[in-house]
Design an enzyme around this catalytic site. Structure first.
Site, mmCIF file in Angstrom:
data_model
loop_
_atom_site.group_PDB
_atom_site.id
_atom_site.type_symbol
_atom_site.label_atom_id
_atom_site.label_comp_id
_atom_site.label_asym_id
_atom_site.label_seq_id
_atom_site.Cartn_x
_atom_site.Cartn_y
_atom_site.Cartn_z
ATOM 1 C CD GLU A 108 -10.410 11.415 7.913
ATOM 2 O OE1 GLU A 108 -10.171 12.164 8.869
ATOM 3 O OE2 GLU A 108 -11.465 10.727 7.830
ATOM 4 C CG HIS A 154 -5.462 11.383 18.517
ATOM 5 N ND1 HIS A 154 -6.377 10.662 19.250
ATOM 6 C CD2 HIS A 154 -6.175 12.257 17.763
ATOM 7 C CE1 HIS A 154 -7.600 11.095 18.980
ATOM 8 N NE2 HIS A 154 -7.502 12.056 18.070
#
Length: 345
Positions: free
Chosen positions: A78, A147
């Site tokens: 990322e 998550h």
């Protein structure tokens, strides 16, 4: 050479015709990406598994075939992806980065906070940073503690970043398109819970709001103002409808953008109801609701007839088990109880 700044439409000129047909929330995101890719050759989309797979939540499904070379799979890195996007934006492109889950955005914090958020200021406005970082957040889907986090307050705290949280199909479409056209970096927080549960039509751009970053009153009332965003809008609205039978008439405000947030609309609403409760899914401690409450306590003191309330998730990881998660995250019943208590003052 940098791209000339794009003028962000203002209230007198920014409204547009509606997009016909009912879509799901995820489909509205995909439609917005497709329409921006089609209308601006400088728009590129990148992220993990977005090309062939179409994204884990299908938000980019089919786009790679229609826009060859502009919808790109990236490595599991990322930070590198956002770094590439910063360079691409400085060179004149308009990159849209998908971070698969908001929890994973932590690995790109340096690039976002020390790079994207600062470079326009540090260059004296010589470069624009038209980057959108799309990322799904919230709970309700059984994805567990790594998550399901809501981290939008982190980014609302950083000068130079815009933070949006659409709650409806129409806003998912128009807010994303507006964000892609913005010359500032935008962290665009989507609801993975709503991706396939929320359906609707894409109405006229700006319907119900007075400027692109404006809040929307989704239910009018005169007893209590409920300020919220994201999937908590639907929970708050359901609570408000139930409370109406008890004579508690709630006004529900969808903030839409956590930063910049619409202080004028907030002030007008509290002047009508004289009570304020802020509801969000992020952890309550040091959450963005605290900023709303602090500003209201300072600037709207004489409009308030009762203490301001915050209702948010306690300081605990999100459990995998559905019954444990539902006991932790605010829901309709919890909101109803909190509003009843506030209305007694």
């Amino acid at each position: 050479m940098t791209r000339p700044p794009v003028s962000i439409p203002r209230p007198s000129s920014w409204k547009a015709d509606c997009v016909a047909g009912e879509l799901k929330y995820a489909e509205a995101i995909r439609r917005a990406l497709a329409d921006e890719l089609a209308s601006d050759p400088d728009v590129v989309v990148m992220g993990q598994e977005i090309e062939a797979l179409g994204g884990v939540f299908t938000a980019t499904q089919g786009l790679a075939e229609s826009f060859t070379g502009r919808v790109l799979d990236t490595p599991l890195a990322e930070s590198a992806t956002v770094g590439w996007a910063i360079g691409a934006a400085m060179a004149g492109l308009r990159p849209v980065v998908e971070i698969m889950f908001m929890d994973f955005i932590t690995t790109a914090m340096d690039q976002i906070v020390n790079g994207a958020a600062k470079l326009r200021y540090m260059s004296g406005g010589q470069v624009a940073l038209p980057i959108v970082i799309r990322t799904p957040s919230d709970g309700g889907t059984g994805h567990g503690p790594q998550h399901s986090q809501h981290l939008e307050t982190w980014f609302a705290h950083v000068p130079g970043l815009v933070v949006g949280m659409p709650s409806t199909v129409s806003d998912a479409y128009w807010m994303l398109r507006h964000s892609i056209q913005d010359d500032n970096p935008v962290v665009f927080v989507e609801s993975k819970y709503l991706y396939f549960r929320e359906s609707g039509e894409i109405g006229p751009e700006g319907s119900g709001v007075v400027h692109p970053y404006g809040a929307r009153i989704v239910r009018s009332g005169d007893s209590v103002t409920i300020v919220t965003a994201g999937r908590m809008v639907a929970e708050s609205l359901a609570a408000a409808e139930s409370l109406a039978a008890e004579g508690i008439d709630c006004e529900v405000m969808d903030l839409r953008f956590i930063w910049p947030y619409d202080r004028e609309a907030l002030a007008e609403s509290v002047a009508r109801t004289n009570r304020l409760i802020v509801v969000h899914e992020a952890v309550q401690d040091f959450g963005w609701g605290g900023e709303i409450c602090a500003w209201a306590a300072s600037e709207l003191f004489y409009s308030l007839d009762a203490p301001i309330r915050r209702l948010a998730t306690p300081r605990a990881p999100i459990p995998f088990a559905a019954h444990l998660e539902s006991a932790l995250v605010p829901n309709r019943a919890v909101i109803e109880s909190a509003v009843r208590d506030l209305a007694r003052h």
